[in-house]
Design a protein around this motif. Structure first.
Motif, PDB file in Angstrom:
ATOM      1  N   THR A  94       0.839  -1.196   0.000  1.00 53.75           N
ATOM      2  CA  THR A  94       0.000   0.000   0.000  1.00 53.75           C
ATOM      3  C   THR A  94       0.874   1.245   0.000  1.00 53.75           C
ATOM      4  OG1 THR A  94      -0.132   0.070   2.429  1.00 53.75           O
ATOM      5  CG2 THR A  94      -1.852  -1.165   1.250  1.00 53.75           C
ATOM      6  N   LEU A  95       0.321   2.331  -0.517  1.00 55.60           N
ATOM      7  CA  LEU A  95       0.998   3.618  -0.468  1.00 55.60           C
ATOM      8  C   LEU A  95      -0.038   4.707  -0.292  1.00 55.60           C
ATOM      9  CD1 LEU A  95       2.130   4.834  -3.995  1.00 55.60           C
ATOM     10  CD2 LEU A  95       0.653   2.872  -3.682  1.00 55.60           C
ATOM     11  N   THR A  96       0.358   5.788   0.382  1.00 61.00           N
ATOM     12  CA  THR A  96      -0.514   6.931   0.631  1.00 61.00           C
ATOM     13  C   THR A  96      -0.030   8.105  -0.199  1.00 61.00           C
ATOM     14  OG1 THR A  96      -0.889   6.173   2.897  1.00 61.00           O
ATOM     15  CG2 THR A  96      -1.486   8.439   2.387  1.00 61.00           C
ATOM     16  N   LEU A  97      -0.950   8.695  -0.966  1.00 60.49           N
ATOM     17  CA  LEU A  97      -0.638   9.815  -1.845  1.00 60.49           C
ATOM     18  C   LEU A  97      -1.534  10.999  -1.518  1.00 60.49           C
ATOM     19  CD1 LEU A  97      -0.596   7.921  -5.294  1.00 60.49           C
ATOM     20  CD2 LEU A  97       1.366   8.356  -3.796  1.00 60.49           C
ATOM     21  N   ARG A  98      -1.087  12.170  -1.954  1.00 58.35           N
ATOM     22  CA  ARG A  98      -1.955  13.344  -1.896  1.00 58.35           C
ATOM     23  C   ARG A  98      -1.568  14.272  -3.040  1.00 58.35           C
ATOM     24  NH1 ARG A  98      -0.671  17.771   2.814  1.00 58.35           N
ATOM     25  NH2 ARG A  98       1.316  18.522   2.000  1.00 58.35           N
ATOM     26  N   TYR A  99      -2.420  15.264  -3.288  1.00 63.05           N
ATOM     27  CA  TYR A  99      -2.149  16.202  -4.366  1.00 63.05           C
ATOM     28  C   TYR A  99      -0.830  16.942  -4.116  1.00 63.05           C
ATOM     29  CZ  TYR A  99      -7.034  15.613  -5.805  1.00 63.05           C
ATOM     30  OH  TYR A  99      -8.230  15.094  -6.229  1.00 63.05           O
ATOM     31  N   VAL A 100      -0.074  17.125  -5.183  1.00 62.24           N
ATOM     32  CA  VAL A 100       1.186  17.860  -5.077  1.00 62.24           C
ATOM     33  C   VAL A 100       0.932  19.325  -4.778  1.00 62.24           C
ATOM     34  CG1 VAL A 100       3.146  18.717  -6.426  1.00 62.24           C
ATOM     35  CG2 VAL A 100       2.551  16.308  -6.500  1.00 62.24           C
ATOM     36  N   ASP A 101       0.000  19.926  -5.488  1.00 65.70           N
ATOM     37  CA  ASP A 101      -0.209  21.363  -5.403  1.00 65.70           C
ATOM     38  C   ASP A 101      -1.339  21.737  -4.445  1.00 65.70           C
ATOM     39  OD1 ASP A 101      -1.998  20.107  -7.012  1.00 65.70           O
ATOM     40  OD2 ASP A 101      -1.884  21.521  -8.680  1.00 65.70           O
ATOM     41  N   ILE A 102      -1.472  20.983  -3.352  1.00 66.18           N
ATOM     42  CA  ILE A 102      -2.506  21.288  -2.379  1.00 66.18           C
ATOM     43  C   ILE A 102      -1.909  22.143  -1.275  1.00 66.18           C
ATOM     44  CG2 ILE A 102      -2.234  19.401  -0.712  1.00 66.18           C
ATOM     45  CD1 ILE A 102      -5.522  20.430  -2.371  1.00 66.18           C
ATOM     46  N   ASN A 103      -2.681  23.062  -0.723  1.00 66.30           N
ATOM     47  CA  ASN A 103      -2.165  23.875   0.384  1.00 66.30           C
ATOM     48  C   ASN A 103      -2.467  23.192   1.712  1.00 66.30           C
ATOM     49  OD1 ASN A 103      -4.711  24.991   1.710  1.00 66.30           O
ATOM     50  ND2 ASN A 103      -5.048  25.634  -0.416  1.00 66.30           N
ATOM     51  N   ASN A 104      -1.724  23.544   2.713  1.00 67.98           N
ATOM     52  CA  ASN A 104      -1.882  22.933   4.028  1.00 67.98           C
ATOM     53  C   ASN A 104      -2.831  23.702   4.935  1.00 67.98           C
ATOM     54  OD1 ASN A 104      -0.159  20.668   3.699  1.00 67.98           O
ATOM     55  ND2 ASN A 104       1.623  22.027   3.902  1.00 67.98           N
ATOM     56  N   ILE A 183      -8.875   9.070   2.977  1.00 76.08           N
ATOM     57  CA  ILE A 183      -8.826   8.001   3.966  1.00 76.08           C
ATOM     58  C   ILE A 183     -10.015   8.152   4.909  1.00 76.08           C
ATOM     59  CG2 ILE A 183      -7.490   7.018   5.869  1.00 76.08           C
ATOM     60  CD1 ILE A 183      -4.968   7.882   4.376  1.00 76.08           C
ATOM     61  N   GLU A 184     -10.718   7.067   5.109  1.00 74.53           N
ATOM     62  CA  GLU A 184     -11.993   7.093   5.835  1.00 74.53           C
ATOM     63  C   GLU A 184     -11.892   7.732   7.209  1.00 74.53           C
ATOM     64  OE1 GLU A 184     -15.543   3.930   7.041  1.00 74.53           O
ATOM     65  OE2 GLU A 184     -13.552   3.213   6.459  1.00 74.53           O
ATOM     66  N   LYS A 185     -10.855   7.395   7.942  1.00 74.01           N
ATOM     67  CA  LYS A 185     -10.746   7.893   9.313  1.00 74.01           C
ATOM     68  C   LYS A 185     -10.432   9.381   9.380  1.00 74.01           C
ATOM     69  CE  LYS A 185      -5.850   6.674   9.864  1.00 74.01           C
ATOM     70  NZ  LYS A 185      -4.881   5.862  10.632  1.00 74.01           N
ATOM     71  N   GLY A 188     -15.028  12.847   9.492  1.00 78.36           N
ATOM     72  CA  GLY A 188     -16.050  12.394  10.422  1.00 78.36           C
ATOM     73  C   GLY A 188     -17.436  12.476   9.797  1.00 78.36           C
ATOM     74  N   GLY A 189     -18.394  12.787  10.623  1.00 80.23           N
ATOM     75  CA  GLY A 189     -19.765  12.841  10.133  1.00 80.23           C
ATOM     76  C   GLY A 189     -20.099  14.123   9.416  1.00 80.23           C
ATOM     77  N   ASP A 190     -19.344  15.188   9.655  1.00 80.44           N
ATOM     78  CA  ASP A 190     -19.647  16.480   9.058  1.00 80.44           C
ATOM     79  C   ASP A 190     -18.612  16.784   7.979  1.00 80.44           C
ATOM     80  OD1 ASP A 190     -20.371  19.016   8.398  1.00 80.44           O
ATOM     81  OD2 ASP A 190     -20.477  19.780  10.452  1.00 80.44           O
ATOM     82  N   LEU A 191     -18.942  16.472   6.755  1.00 80.01           N
ATOM     83  CA  LEU A 191     -17.986  16.664   5.661  1.00 80.01           C
ATOM     84  C   LEU A 191     -17.650  18.128   5.431  1.00 80.01           C
ATOM     85  CD1 LEU A 191     -19.242  14.129   2.953  1.00 80.01           C
ATOM     86  CD2 LEU A 191     -17.307  13.913   4.503  1.00 80.01           C
ATOM     87  N   VAL A 192     -18.603  19.009   5.696  1.00 79.68           N
ATOM     88  CA  VAL A 192     -18.358  20.429   5.473  1.00 79.68           C
ATOM     89  C   VAL A 192     -17.208  20.919   6.349  1.00 79.68           C
ATOM     90  CG1 VAL A 192     -19.372  22.735   5.701  1.00 79.68           C
ATOM     91  CG2 VAL A 192     -20.732  20.874   4.750  1.00 79.68           C
ATOM     92  N   ASP A 193     -17.036  20.321   7.516  1.00 78.30           N
ATOM     93  CA  ASP A 193     -15.951  20.715   8.416  1.00 78.30           C
ATOM     94  C   ASP A 193     -14.686  19.879   8.216  1.00 78.30           C
ATOM     95  OD1 ASP A 193     -17.517  22.679   9.601  1.00 78.30           O
ATOM     96  OD2 ASP A 193     -18.315  21.291  11.114  1.00 78.30           O
ATOM     97  N   ASP A 194     -14.847  18.621   7.806  1.00 80.14           N
ATOM     98  CA  ASP A 194     -13.708  17.692   7.778  1.00 80.14           C
ATOM     99  C   ASP A 194     -13.088  17.472   6.402  1.00 80.14           C
ATOM    100  OD1 ASP A 194     -14.059  17.332  10.468  1.00 80.14           O
ATOM    101  OD2 ASP A 194     -15.183  15.468  10.280  1.00 80.14           O
ATOM    102  N   PHE A 195     -13.669  18.029   5.354  1.00 81.00           N
ATOM    103  CA  PHE A 195     -13.171  17.732   4.012  1.00 81.00           C
ATOM    104  C   PHE A 195     -11.726  18.186   3.834  1.00 81.00           C
ATOM    105  CE2 PHE A 195     -14.276  22.148   3.370  1.00 81.00           C
ATOM    106  CZ  PHE A 195     -13.365  22.588   2.416  1.00 81.00           C
ATOM    107  N   ARG A 200      -5.940  16.832   2.803  1.00 84.31           N
ATOM    108  CA  ARG A 200      -4.535  16.985   3.213  1.00 84.31           C
ATOM    109  C   ARG A 200      -3.903  15.641   3.562  1.00 84.31           C
ATOM    110  NH1 ARG A 200      -6.767  21.144   6.182  1.00 84.31           N
ATOM    111  NH2 ARG A 200      -6.503  19.928   8.102  1.00 84.31           N
ATOM    112  N   GLU A 201      -4.668  14.736   4.183  1.00 84.28           N
ATOM    113  CA  GLU A 201      -4.107  13.446   4.583  1.00 84.28           C
ATOM    114  C   GLU A 201      -4.056  12.440   3.439  1.00 84.28           C
ATOM    115  OE1 GLU A 201      -5.785  11.883   8.137  1.00 84.28           O
ATOM    116  OE2 GLU A 201      -5.430  13.727   9.287  1.00 84.28           O
ATOM    117  N   GLY A 202      -4.651  12.769   2.316  1.00 90.64           N
ATOM    118  CA  GLY A 202      -4.488  11.963   1.122  1.00 90.64           C
ATOM    119  C   GLY A 202      -5.380  10.732   1.056  1.00 90.64           C
TER     120      GLY A 202
END
Length: 298
Positions: A94-104, A183-185, A188-195, A200-202
């Motif tokens: 397995t490998l974890t990826l994320r967008y290159v040009d994403i801001n933190n 990644i699922e974890k 949480g339940g509120d996507l508007v806050d957790d997206f 960022r976590e890929g």
């Protein structure tokens, strides 16, 4: 003579065991996987390979990693898009990826959807959730919560779980859409806050063994490719750097590898026979000397 025969047989077997069969020693499968350093991004190993190395490489097609390129860290491309490598677990493939040009920051925007080719050796793991983003919508259901940090005047943006998108003509009233694994974890339940944290976590991918590489790997080798057409110019790298279609014919040692080197055995046996003949000759001469008739006494 029996003892001499045993001596010659021992010499022959010793010579054969040292020189191997079919003129070559039988070497064990390769145990160390090819690896390379990727600047500050750490060390990577087979089946990944350095994108900037020469035309020949040891690894799977599509597993080339660019070091120090986009974003300054190790980068893998999927369907032409660049993603930063955050983590690789070789024991789980397995490998974890994320967008290159994403801001933190707390409100990142996915620049595009994630696409995997049908022919790709990569696939999503079960630990992902798929999110559907709709950006800069000019018309929208007023009762739905939007991502306020991405609001531009009267334009609003929304995110939903794939499979739970409300009925509406989103593509007709929104400028862009994107389907993004996270990644699922991480959400949480509120996507508007957790997206934002999810982006960022890929996301996590798994890979399977390349079809053309299975027989090579099962025989203890590593897949190599060279030239422009990576799928055609295949070779299996075996112990000692030897190249073949595979190392042990799908894990079973071919019969011709077990054929003895008759030329070597013949040389040893012939030499042994020559020594024996010489030894026998001198023994016989000695016996003749011992039984030589004694002349008359004068």
């Amino acid at each position: 003579m029996a003892s001499l025969f045993h001596l010659f047989l021992y010499i022959t077997l010793l010579h054969t065991s040292i020189n191997g069969f079919d003129g070559h020693s039988i070497k064990p499968p390769i145990t160390a996987r090819p690896y390379f350093s990727c600047g500050g991004g750490g060390v990577f190993r087979y089946p990944f390979w350095h994108q900037d190395q020469p035309s020949e490489h040891c690894g799977y097609p599509g597993f080339g990693i660019s070091c120090g390129g986009d974003g300054g860290g190790p980068v893998l491309r999927l369907s032409g898009d660049a993603y930063s490598i955050m983590k690789i677990n070789y024991s789980e493939n397995t490998l974890t990826l994320r967008y290159v040009d994403i801001n933190n920051g707390s409100c990142p925007r996915a620049p595009h959807g994630v696409t995997l080719d049908n022919s790709s050796a990569f696939s999503y793991t079960a630990r992902n959730n798929m999110l559907r983003f709709f950006y800069n919508c000019t018309l929208y259901p007023p009762s739905l919560p939007s991502m306020e940090c991405l609001r531009h005047g009267t334009k609003r943006s929304y995110v939903f779980m794939v499979g739970a998108v409300p009925e509406f003509d989103w593509s007709g009233y929104c400028e862009t859409t994107a389907t993004v694994p996270v990644i699922e974890k991480s959400v949480g339940g509120d996507l508007v806050d957790d997206f934002g944290r999810g982006i960022r976590e890929g996301f996590e991918l798994t890979w399977r063994s390349d079809g053309g590489c299975r027989s090579c790997e099962d025989s203890g080798g590593f897949c190599g490719y060279g030239g422009g057409d990576l799928h055609r110019n295949f070779f299996c790298v075996c112990s000692g750097g030897r190249r073949s279609s595979n190392c042990h014919d799908n894990g079973v040692v071919p019969i011709n590898i077990l054929q003895p080197n008759f030329a070597a055995i013949g040389t040893v046996v012939f030499g042994g026979l020559m020594v024996a003949a010489t030894f026998f000759y001198f023994i016989q001469r000695r016996k003749i000397g011992l039984y030589k008739p004694v002349g008359p006494v004068k």
